[in-house]
Enzyme design. Structure first.
Site, mmCIF file in Angstrom:
data_model
loop_
_atom_site.group_PDB
_atom_site.id
_atom_site.type_symbol
_atom_site.label_atom_id
_atom_site.label_comp_id
_atom_site.label_asym_id
_atom_site.label_seq_id
_atom_site.Cartn_x
_atom_site.Cartn_y
_atom_site.Cartn_z
ATOM 1 N N TYR A 136 23.368 34.511 26.565
ATOM 2 C CA TYR A 136 24.085 34.021 27.728
ATOM 3 C C TYR A 136 24.166 32.630 27.513
ATOM 4 O O TYR A 136 23.891 31.842 26.473
ATOM 5 C CB TYR A 136 24.045 34.694 28.950
ATOM 6 N N ARG A 189 38.973 29.134 31.192
ATOM 7 C CA ARG A 189 37.964 28.165 31.722
ATOM 8 C C ARG A 189 36.484 28.666 31.370
ATOM 9 O O ARG A 189 35.797 29.180 32.177
ATOM 10 C CB ARG A 189 38.167 27.652 33.158
ATOM 11 N N LYS A 207 27.568 39.085 29.342
ATOM 12 C CA LYS A 207 27.210 39.469 30.790
ATOM 13 C C LYS A 207 27.149 40.830 30.724
ATOM 14 O O LYS A 207 26.000 41.323 31.627
ATOM 15 C CB LYS A 207 28.483 39.170 31.787
ATOM 16 N N GLU A 278 35.466 36.575 35.351
ATOM 17 C CA GLU A 278 34.592 35.566 34.754
ATOM 18 C C GLU A 278 35.507 34.677 34.346
ATOM 19 O O GLU A 278 36.118 34.929 33.341
ATOM 20 C CB GLU A 278 33.440 36.177 34.206
ATOM 21 N N ASP A 279 35.178 33.350 34.729
ATOM 22 C CA ASP A 279 35.790 32.201 33.994
ATOM 23 C C ASP A 279 37.079 31.933 33.852
ATOM 24 O O ASP A 279 37.772 31.753 32.822
ATOM 25 C CB ASP A 279 34.969 31.946 32.588
ATOM 26 N N ASP A 301 31.782 36.011 40.993
ATOM 27 C CA ASP A 301 30.478 35.492 41.525
ATOM 28 C C ASP A 301 30.529 33.846 41.370
ATOM 29 O O ASP A 301 30.153 33.156 42.405
ATOM 30 C CB ASP A 301 29.266 35.874 41.084
ATOM 31 N N ASP A 302 31.281 33.465 40.485
ATOM 32 C CA ASP A 302 31.451 31.990 40.369
ATOM 33 C C ASP A 302 32.144 31.484 41.634
ATOM 34 O O ASP A 302 31.866 30.419 42.315
ATOM 35 C CB ASP A 302 32.013 31.508 39.017
ATOM 36 N N ASN A 455 27.949 24.007 33.689
ATOM 37 C CA ASN A 455 27.444 24.273 32.293
ATOM 38 C C ASN A 455 28.572 23.837 31.247
ATOM 39 O O ASN A 455 29.918 23.594 31.658
ATOM 40 C CB ASN A 455 27.433 25.826 32.217
#
Length: 613
Positions: A136, A189, A207, A278-279, A301-302, A455
């Site tokens: 990850y 993203r 993940k 995610e993202d 969660d982001d 990140n």
């Protein structure tokens, strides 16, 4: 995900006489598995293959004698041999030497996953602190950038804009009769790297591996998924080797139609599955969360800022106060994308809950944040402000009392606000310049916290060396990517905490799964964050250590999952499972809840194989 013949294993490991997930989780390793293949076909199957660990009796039974070296190794001996190979100074990938050791190690691990799934997860669990950065963040960013060239065999599923109208049937192409956890991205993203299109599949793959390693969710019950709606990355649009749709991204109602069809298909086949988004780019991340969270079991969660909240609560403890003092923290946030606004929103709700959980408390909590984007401080005088940003805009008259205005620079804001916390979610490397850090010297906190959370590593707003050299040894430092501790001289070191999402998302997923909660509430996410913030001992926190070592991840995940279950029960959201109804869940005390969680965490052990024609 490599193909694991779930239907075959399930026929033996989960017979009609057993009851649901509890029996599956605790008996997979101990009950024999009937297989319908022999010889080389066994060795080519990543789920049944044991390599040199096949005992002699099984080699005879499965026609393997002579197909393997004569020695029989234990699982631990296999792991030891593999780690020697992995850690050689010059690690070569099959297609040639790599000048990036981390990427080369990812390739070696990937090949192990392809040939022996059980051993792969044994290695990952035993060496999680060393290997989590490989599977990850930060290595996964490099993997995604190069995924079209790295692709060898499919893992997970791909749904694209070209599949509209077919997704309800497509979802049945996946061989697992039950899936518990899905991680999905549209590649728009990826970390701080931007639009990587279909190559973003590396994020869900990484993940789901952490869901298995940290939460003990069975590897045949996790599924990484890519939603390919095109890309706006010019390089990929012109790259003949790119594996995704070479068309511009869908937008508006067309985009939503693809996501809506996908969500309906997935939850039609697997009604109790949990989907982690995610993202996704800022434009859609919050909208999709709001669109689906009250209908489906899903979270992001982001956007919901869980690991950042845990860090902020930990910082309060490290500053010599209790978590209940969190609503007094002054926080400057650099970045107003989906992650930045998500963290502010979650932190504001957490503060409000501590203050009484009413409208007045929510209004009061909002006054603790100053959000700065590329155009400066955001106030209600910002022209063309969008609806997602407006709730976090400061009142121009109010900030004017501090000598600030719409568009004030980050340096100005830090100087005037004198914050307890400087939080970076901008994806702009080096944004916390020497001048910005110098301005933080006037913080009213004796121990200001600096959180460059973006990140991958190159996008971190500052390095720990910069922060400690300018502000001294008393600061608190937490980043999104891993950094080594800073040698401050005289035998002292500046501790570098990593605000790693893997501290929380596995426990949130597992706790939701085991509670049978029908949705994932803000309270459940807050309970997870508070649990993590409280995990560290007082003496560690006062030394500046606000996140625990990754080596404890399975214990951390148990604690977080138990906290999520208890909150789901308290909010009357828990609907239980086949082996635990809601009333039984309600009667469990904390120790019993932890035991319940532990009993459902899969362990990677070789099962005895029996051939049947």
């Amino acid at each position: 995900m490599a193909f694991f013949p779930y239907r075959l294993a399930r026929r033996v490991c989960w017979p009609a006489a057993t009851r649901g997930w509890r029996m599956f989780a605790t008996t997979v390793a101990s009950r024999p598995i009937i297989v319908h293949k022999l010889g080389l076909d066994i060795l080519k199957d990543p789920w049944f293959n044991k390599g040199t660990a096949f005992p002699i009796t099984e080699r005879d039974r499965l026609d393997l004698r002579g197909l393997l070296p004569p020695i029989v190794l234990t699982a631990q001996q296999q792991i030891d041999r593999f780690m020697v190979d992995l850690n050689r100074s010059q690690v070569n990938a099959r297609d040639g030497p790599s000048d990036n050791i981390s990427l080369a190690k990812w390739r070696v691990l990937n090949r192990l996953h392809d040939r022996n799934g059980t051993m792969y997860y044994k290695v990952l669990i035993d060496y999680i602190e060393e290997l989590a950065p490989i599977v990850y963040t930060p290595t996964v960013g490099l993997v995604c950038q190069n995924y079209s060239g790295l692709f060898r065999r499919p893992r997970g599923m791909y749904f694209s804009a070209a599949d509209r109208g077919e997704m309800m049937s497509m979802v049945y192409n996946w061989p697992a009769e039950q899936v518990d956890m899905i991680v999905i991205t549209d590649g728009s993203r990826i970390l701080g790297l931007g639009d990587l299109g279909v190559q973003g599949i590396g994020i869900p793959i990484g993940k789901v591996d952490l869901y298995v390693a940290a939460a003990g969710i069975h590897p045949q019950r996790v599924l990484p998924i890519m939603i390919d709606v095109g890309t706006n990355n010019e390089r990929l649009l012109k790259d003949p080797l790119y594996l995704g749709l070479q068309q511009r991204r869908l937008d508006g109602e067309e985009y939503l139609a693809v996501l809506d069809e996908f969500m309906e298909a997935v939850f039609t086949r697997w009604p109790t599955v949990i989907v982690q988004f995610e993202d996704f780019q800022s434009k859609w991340a919050l909208k999709l969360l709001q669109r689906y969270r009250n209908t489906y079991r899903m979270f992001n969660d982001d956007v919901q800022g869980t690991v950042a909240i845990a860090g902020l609560l930990g910082a309060v403890r490290a500053q010599g106060r209790t978590m209940i003092d969190f609503p007094r923290q002054k926080i400057v946030v650099a970045g107003a994308g989906s992650a930045g606004l998500g963290v502010v929103n979650a932190a504001r709700k957490t503060m409000a809950k501590m203050l009484g959980d009413n409208e007045s408390a929510f209004e009061s909590a909002g006054r603790q944040f100053w959000v700065v984007d590329a155009e400066g401080l955001i106030t209600d005088e910002r022209p063309g402000i969008d609806t997602e940003t407006l709730p976090f805009a400061r009142k121009a008259k109010e900030v004017g009392l501090l000598g600030l205005r719409e568009g004030s620079s980050l340096i100005e804001v830090v100087k005037k606000v004198k914050p307890d916390v400087l939080l970076g979610l901008s994806a702009v490397g080096g944004l916390f310049s020497k001048e910005v850090l110098e301005a933080l010297k006037d913080s009213t906190s004796v121990r200001p916290a600096i959180f460059p959370m973006s990140n991958p590593t190159k996008n971190a707003e500052c390095t720990p060396e910069d922060a400690f050299s300018i502000l001294g040894e008393q600061i608190l430092f937490a980043s999104g990517s891993p950094f080594k501790a800073v040698d401050l001289g005289n035998g002292k070191f500046g501790h570098c905490n990593q605000a790693n999402a893997m501290y929380l998302f596995p426990g949130i997923g597992l706790g939701t799964l085991l509670s049978g909660a029908r949705v994932i509430s803000d309270g459940m996410l807050q309970a997870a964050a508070v649990c993590l913030a409280a995990y560290m001992k007082e003496e560690d926190v006062l030394d500046g250590i606000i996140y625990p070592p990754i080596s404890r991840i399975r214990d951390i995940t148990r604690e977080v999952a138990a906290a999520v279950i208890r909150e789901a029960v308290a909010e009357d959201l828990a609907e239980g499972r086949e082996d635990m109804d809601p009333m039984e869940l309600r009667r469990l005390d904390k120790a019993e809840t932890l035991a319940y969680v532990k009993s459902h965490m899969w362990e990677p052990d070789y099962a005895t194989l029996v051939y049947m024609d």
